[in-house]
Design a protein around this motif. Structure first.
Motif, mmCIF file in Angstrom:
data_model
loop_
_atom_site.group_PDB
_atom_site.id
_atom_site.type_symbol
_atom_site.label_atom_id
_atom_site.label_comp_id
_atom_site.label_asym_id
_atom_site.label_seq_id
_atom_site.Cartn_x
_atom_site.Cartn_y
_atom_site.Cartn_z
ATOM 1 N N GLU A 163 0.845 -1.209 0.000
ATOM 2 C CA GLU A 163 0.000 0.000 0.000
ATOM 3 C C GLU A 163 0.874 1.250 0.000
ATOM 4 O OE1 GLU A 163 -4.049 -1.749 2.067
ATOM 5 O OE2 GLU A 163 -2.701 -0.538 3.294
ATOM 6 N N LYS A 164 1.967 1.203 0.762
ATOM 7 C CA LYS A 164 2.855 2.374 0.837
ATOM 8 C C LYS A 164 3.515 2.639 -0.505
ATOM 9 C CE LYS A 164 3.570 2.380 5.735
ATOM 10 N NZ LYS A 164 4.117 1.615 6.809
ATOM 11 N N ARG A 165 3.791 1.581 -1.253
ATOM 12 C CA ARG A 165 4.455 1.719 -2.554
ATOM 13 C C ARG A 165 3.472 1.913 -3.701
ATOM 14 N NH1 ARG A 165 9.059 -0.260 -4.459
ATOM 15 N NH2 ARG A 165 10.706 -0.456 -2.924
ATOM 16 N N ASP A 166 2.164 1.766 -3.417
ATOM 17 C CA ASP A 166 1.173 1.806 -4.478
ATOM 18 C C ASP A 166 1.427 0.686 -5.496
ATOM 19 O OD1 ASP A 166 -1.083 2.960 -5.234
ATOM 20 O OD2 ASP A 166 -0.217 4.744 -6.187
ATOM 21 N N LEU A 167 1.795 -0.473 -4.978
ATOM 22 C CA LEU A 167 2.140 -1.623 -5.831
ATOM 23 C C LEU A 167 1.002 -2.643 -5.777
ATOM 24 C CD1 LEU A 167 4.236 -3.287 -7.501
ATOM 25 C CD2 LEU A 167 5.249 -4.004 -5.324
ATOM 26 N N LYS A 168 0.514 -3.036 -6.965
ATOM 27 C CA LYS A 168 -0.556 -4.042 -7.009
ATOM 28 C C LYS A 168 -0.038 -5.361 -6.457
ATOM 29 C CE LYS A 168 -3.125 -2.168 -10.875
ATOM 30 N NZ LYS A 168 -4.491 -2.417 -11.322
ATOM 31 N N ALA A 169 -0.915 -6.113 -5.785
ATOM 32 C CA ALA A 169 -0.456 -7.387 -5.215
ATOM 33 C C ALA A 169 -1.558 -8.437 -5.237
ATOM 34 C CB ALA A 169 0.027 -7.172 -3.787
ATOM 35 N N ILE A 170 -1.102 -9.672 -5.474
ATOM 36 C CA ILE A 170 -1.979 -10.842 -5.404
ATOM 37 C C ILE A 170 -1.568 -11.631 -4.161
ATOM 38 C CG2 ILE A 170 -2.503 -13.068 -6.507
ATOM 39 C CD1 ILE A 170 -2.095 -11.613 -9.197
ATOM 40 N N PHE A 171 -2.551 -12.109 -3.426
ATOM 41 C CA PHE A 171 -2.284 -12.887 -2.213
ATOM 42 C C PHE A 171 -2.835 -14.295 -2.398
ATOM 43 C CE2 PHE A 171 -2.542 -8.431 -1.334
ATOM 44 C CZ PHE A 171 -1.400 -8.194 -0.590
ATOM 45 N N GLU A 172 -2.455 -15.185 -1.475
ATOM 46 C CA GLU A 172 -2.869 -16.583 -1.585
ATOM 47 C C GLU A 172 -3.930 -16.900 -0.516
ATOM 48 O OE1 GLU A 172 -1.797 -18.275 -4.288
ATOM 49 O OE2 GLU A 172 -0.776 -16.404 -4.745
ATOM 50 N N GLY A 173 -4.386 -18.144 -0.567
ATOM 51 C CA GLY A 173 -5.534 -18.540 0.260
ATOM 52 C C GLY A 173 -5.289 -18.523 1.752
ATOM 53 N N GLY A 174 -4.039 -18.446 2.192
ATOM 54 C CA GLY A 174 -3.749 -18.387 3.629
ATOM 55 C C GLY A 174 -4.101 -17.045 4.236
ATOM 56 N N GLU A 175 -4.340 -16.049 3.384
ATOM 57 C CA GLU A 175 -4.750 -14.735 3.903
ATOM 58 C C GLU A 175 -6.274 -14.722 4.056
ATOM 59 O OE1 GLU A 175 -2.283 -12.996 4.856
ATOM 60 O OE2 GLU A 175 -0.957 -14.403 3.845
ATOM 61 N N LYS A 176 -6.748 -13.952 5.024
ATOM 62 C CA LYS A 176 -8.194 -13.858 5.234
ATOM 63 C C LYS A 176 -8.796 -12.923 4.178
ATOM 64 C CE LYS A 176 -8.681 -15.253 9.960
ATOM 65 N NZ LYS A 176 -7.591 -16.167 9.841
ATOM 66 N N HIS A 177 -9.968 -13.292 3.676
ATOM 67 C CA HIS A 177 -10.638 -12.469 2.660
ATOM 68 C C HIS A 177 -10.769 -11.016 3.128
ATOM 69 C CE1 HIS A 177 -13.640 -11.171 -0.301
ATOM 70 N NE2 HIS A 177 -14.344 -10.719 0.728
#
Ligand code: NAD
Length: 338
Positions: A100-114
């Protein structure tokens, strides 16, 4: 050519890196490792630029003779998007502290909470909702398995209600410190399990209740589904639909594929890298309709099924392709997926 960074080069990260490298509209600008282990050496041998996740460990990499290209920050500077494949829970922290600080798009995996990410993704369910998004989470291996077979069934005849019993592998093959070795664990011991609500993050209206157990196996998850249908088609229509559905295969106990072990043997015979089975394997014999209820059993190669979805998520979020079907076909072709 869009630039993709892979943060966390473990079970999922190394597979996503290879899948991205197989595309002609995106490239891997780097992968990160916390330590100079064999995976770090293999990443370099494959031609990936390796970046240190923990810059203070530079000497450790130097002493091990593992050539790094810089720190993760330098990797992020080069990226249009990062696929965060760090261990469960770390992605959400990275979102807040780094991306968020870098304004960088990111994809996360299923271990993260929705809720921590705000948007979940499956190629077949909600590709359109993720087009141009800043952040999205590819749902877990189990939820990907549920999505892949339930979505085409819902499209064919509507679903009133799903009940599913999820038999989960105790650990991945390389996880020597996890179990169980000799127990069956209700996991979670409460009903319903989190899998149903997780499916609702991509199949928004589905009515589903799941319960789950952990068993002493490393090869695959196995699901047992009971699906109340809106209208009752012929069983042959369901079979034909699943046969035509991409990233789903029908396997038959009759042909020697009566267990997860044999399905993984089939995956080895396909001759793919790491013996990966990206497709969900549905047992043909298990498909049956009793009154208005469809029953079936399926197996999920937990290390592999989410990998093509990560490639599609990159295309959607970077707006490389706005048509889900076109992205799915392109990914499948590049990875020899059935
Ligand atoms: P893993 O432990 O195999 O790999 C994680 C990697 O991240 C390791 O190489 C670890 O050294 C590295 N790492 C740790 N801290 C880091 C940091 N600060 N910066 C960069 N890298 C760091 O885990 P995995 O199984 O690949 O899981 C990754 C994510 O994918 C999790 O959210 C998990 O829930 C999800 N997932 C896993 C599976 C599966 O069956 N393995 C299936 C689907 C989704």
């Amino acid at each position: 050519m869009k630039a993709v960074a892979i943060n966390g080069y473990g079970t999922i990260g190394k597979r996503v890196a290879d899948a991205v490298a197989a595309q002609d509209d995106m490239k891997v600008v780097g992968v990160s490792k916390t330590k100079p282990d064999f995976e770090a050496e293999m990443a370099i041998a494959k031609g990936y630029d390796l970046y240190m996740a923990i810059p203070e460990r530079e000497k450790l990499f130097e002493d091990a003779g593992v050539q790094v290209s810089g720190t993760v920050d330098e990797m992020f500077d080069k990226a249009d998007i990062v696929v965060d494949c760090t261990p469960e829970g770390m992605g959400a922290k990275n979102k807040e502290n780094i991306y968020e600080k870098r304004d960088l798009k990111a994809i996360f995996e299923g271990g993260e909470k929705h809720d921590a990410i705000g948007l979940s993704f499956n190629s077949f369910c909600n590709y359109e909702d993720v087009i141009g998004a800043e952040y999205a989470r590819v749902v877990s291996c189990n939820t990907t398995g549920l999505s892949r077979t339930l979505k085409p069934i819902a499209d064919l005849c509507g679903i009133k209600k799903v009940r599913a019993v999820m038999v989960r592998r105790g650990a991945d093959p390389a996880q020597v410190k996890k179990g169980p070795i000799n127990a069956i664990i209700p996991n979670p011991p409460t009903v319903p399990s989190h899998h149903g609500p997780d499916l609702q993050t991509v199949m928004y209206d589905v009515d589903i209740t799941t319960i789950a157990i952990l068993v002493p196996t490393t090869l695959m998850h196995q699901h047992n589904l009971m699906v109340e249908l809106e209208s009752t088609p012929d069983l042959d229509d369901i079979i034909e639909t699943l046969e035509k559905t991409s990233r789903v295969i029908l396997v038959s106990a009759d042909k020697g594929l009566g267990s997860t072990a044999e399905v993984m043997e089939y995956a080895k015979d396909l001759g793919r890298s790491r013996n990966d089975l990206f497709e969900i394997a549905v047992w043909k014999e298990s498909l049956n309709i009793v009154e208005d209820e469809l029953y079936y059993m399926q197996a999920i190669h937990q290390e592999a099924d989410v990998v093509p979805e990560n490639v599609d998520a990159i295309r959607a979020m970077l707006e490389i392709e706005t048509d889900a079907q076109k992205s799915i076909e392109k990914t499948n072709k590049s990875m020899d997926i059935l």
